[in-house]
Design an enzyme around this catalytic site. Sequence first.
Site, short mmCIF file in Angstrom:
data_model
loop_
_atom_site.label_atom_id
_atom_site.label_comp_id
_atom_site.label_asym_id
_atom_site.label_seq_id
_atom_site.Cartn_x
_atom_site.Cartn_y
_atom_site.Cartn_z
N SER A 1 0.58 14.25 -10.27
CA SER A 1 2.04 14.38 -10.18
C SER A 1 2.73 14.60 -11.53
O SER A 1 3.71 13.91 -11.85
CB SER A 1 2.64 13.16 -9.48
OG SER A 1 2.19 13.08 -8.17
N LEU B 1 1.09 -4.89 -28.19
CA LEU B 1 1.01 -3.92 -27.09
C LEU B 1 2.09 -2.88 -27.29
O LEU B 1 3.25 -3.22 -27.57
CB LEU B 1 1.24 -4.62 -25.74
CG LEU B 1 1.43 -3.70 -24.53
CD1 LEU B 1 0.12 -3.01 -24.15
CD2 LEU B 1 1.97 -4.47 -23.32
N ASP C 1 3.05 4.01 -7.65
CA ASP C 1 3.52 4.67 -6.43
C ASP C 1 3.48 3.71 -5.25
O ASP C 1 2.65 2.80 -5.20
CB ASP C 1 2.62 5.90 -6.17
CG ASP C 1 3.25 6.85 -5.16
OD1 ASP C 1 4.45 6.72 -4.88
OD2 ASP C 1 2.53 7.73 -4.65
N HIS D 1 11.65 -0.92 -5.04
CA HIS D 1 11.72 -0.74 -6.50
C HIS D 1 11.95 -2.09 -7.20
O HIS D 1 11.40 -2.34 -8.27
CB HIS D 1 12.83 0.24 -6.88
CG HIS D 1 12.62 1.63 -6.34
ND1 HIS D 1 11.41 2.28 -6.43
CD2 HIS D 1 13.46 2.50 -5.70
CE1 HIS D 1 11.52 3.49 -5.87
NE2 HIS D 1 12.75 3.63 -5.41
C1 FPP Z 1 7.25 5.62 -6.84
O1 FPP Z 1 7.35 5.02 -5.59
C2 FPP Z 1 7.98 4.83 -7.81
C3 FPP Z 1 9.03 5.29 -8.54
C4 FPP Z 1 9.56 6.67 -8.42
C5 FPP Z 1 9.75 4.43 -9.47
C6 FPP Z 1 8.94 3.41 -10.17
C7 FPP Z 1 9.84 2.34 -10.60
C8 FPP Z 1 9.58 1.02 -10.64
C9 FPP Z 1 8.26 0.47 -10.37
C10 FPP Z 1 10.64 0.03 -10.94
C11 FPP Z 1 11.37 0.19 -12.21
C12 FPP Z 1 10.50 0.41 -13.40
C13 FPP Z 1 10.49 -0.33 -14.52
C14 FPP Z 1 9.63 0.08 -15.65
C15 FPP Z 1 11.28 -1.55 -14.69
P1 FPP Z 1 8.04 5.84 -4.40
O2 FPP Z 1 9.47 5.44 -4.36
O3 FPP Z 1 7.79 7.30 -4.56
O4 FPP Z 1 7.25 5.27 -3.18
P2 FPP Z 1 6.85 6.05 -1.85
O5 FPP Z 1 5.90 7.16 -2.26
O6 FPP Z 1 6.18 5.01 -1.03
O7 FPP Z 1 8.12 6.57 -1.24
#
Ligand code: FPP
Length: 253
Positions: free
Chosen positions: A201, A136, A25, A42
């Site tokens: 969540s 893994l 997150d 991201h």
């Molecule tokens: C939450 O942060 C993150 C996500 C919803 C997406 C997670 C994705 C990645 C880390 C990149 C792609 C994944 C892979 C496996 C290659 P948020 O956007 O909710 O952050 P915020 O709470 O600060 O808005």
Amino acid sequence: MKSNSKQDLSLDLKTLPCHVGIIMDGNGRWAKKRLMNRVKGHEKGTQTVRSIVTACTELGIGILTLYAFSTENWARPKHEVKALMMLLKKFIVSEREEFLTNNIRVNVIGQKHKLPLDVQAEVNTTMDMTRSNDRLLLNLALSYGSREEITNAVTQIVEKIASNELDVRDITQDLISDHLYTRSMPDPDLIIRTSGEYRLSNFLLWQAAYSEIYISNTLWPDFSKEEFIEILKNFQARDRRFGKVKCNTSNGG
Ligand code: FPP
């Protein structure tokens, strides 16, 4: 120096968690702090994924489950969903060689059928190519939601009862576990959530019954291998009793 200070603790490679789950997150906040588009967060978060996957392989952790896209994330703005799908596809394709070299098996938990067809195709290819790898197990939670997973398990069990494949008396906790996306995997020993939020969540709710939880204030794009190792040391210092009391068998107690 205090005896329990960070520097004194070393990581015991023999008592690592078998299964680590991570709620990644804070990508959006990381980008916002830098006046950037959320997608940049991201993108940077994908680099963190690479470094933590490598760390798990080097350390000898057996299973890493990453919460990459939830059932609720479909409700994000269309362009963000599109960008996340593109990043996932790019990751799954560009890392194939790395997965094969490092003996990593890739698996998806969640509603794989809801992903765009091109993403599904690349995911299936990577899953097939890495099927026999056993260093893994990298579980990507994609269009994953624990309530959907449990609902799906209940539906399957009821259908099997209706067709006489199962009897109501066959329903046990193990049977339910066997109908989840994580069937045949041990439950996560440790769940890490970044960015300082104290919530699960909708992540592995059934499987997290006895997981140790660690909340890090670090935003996912800034999360590092060094912090990961400190969290593993913190995990090793915890007393896991699984709802029981500790008994000292040496004095018969
Ligand atoms: C939450 O942060 C993150 C996500 C919803 C997406 C997670 C994705 C990645 C880390 C990149 C792609 C994944 C892979 C496996 C290659 P948020 O956007 O909710 O952050 P915020 O709470 O600060 O808005």
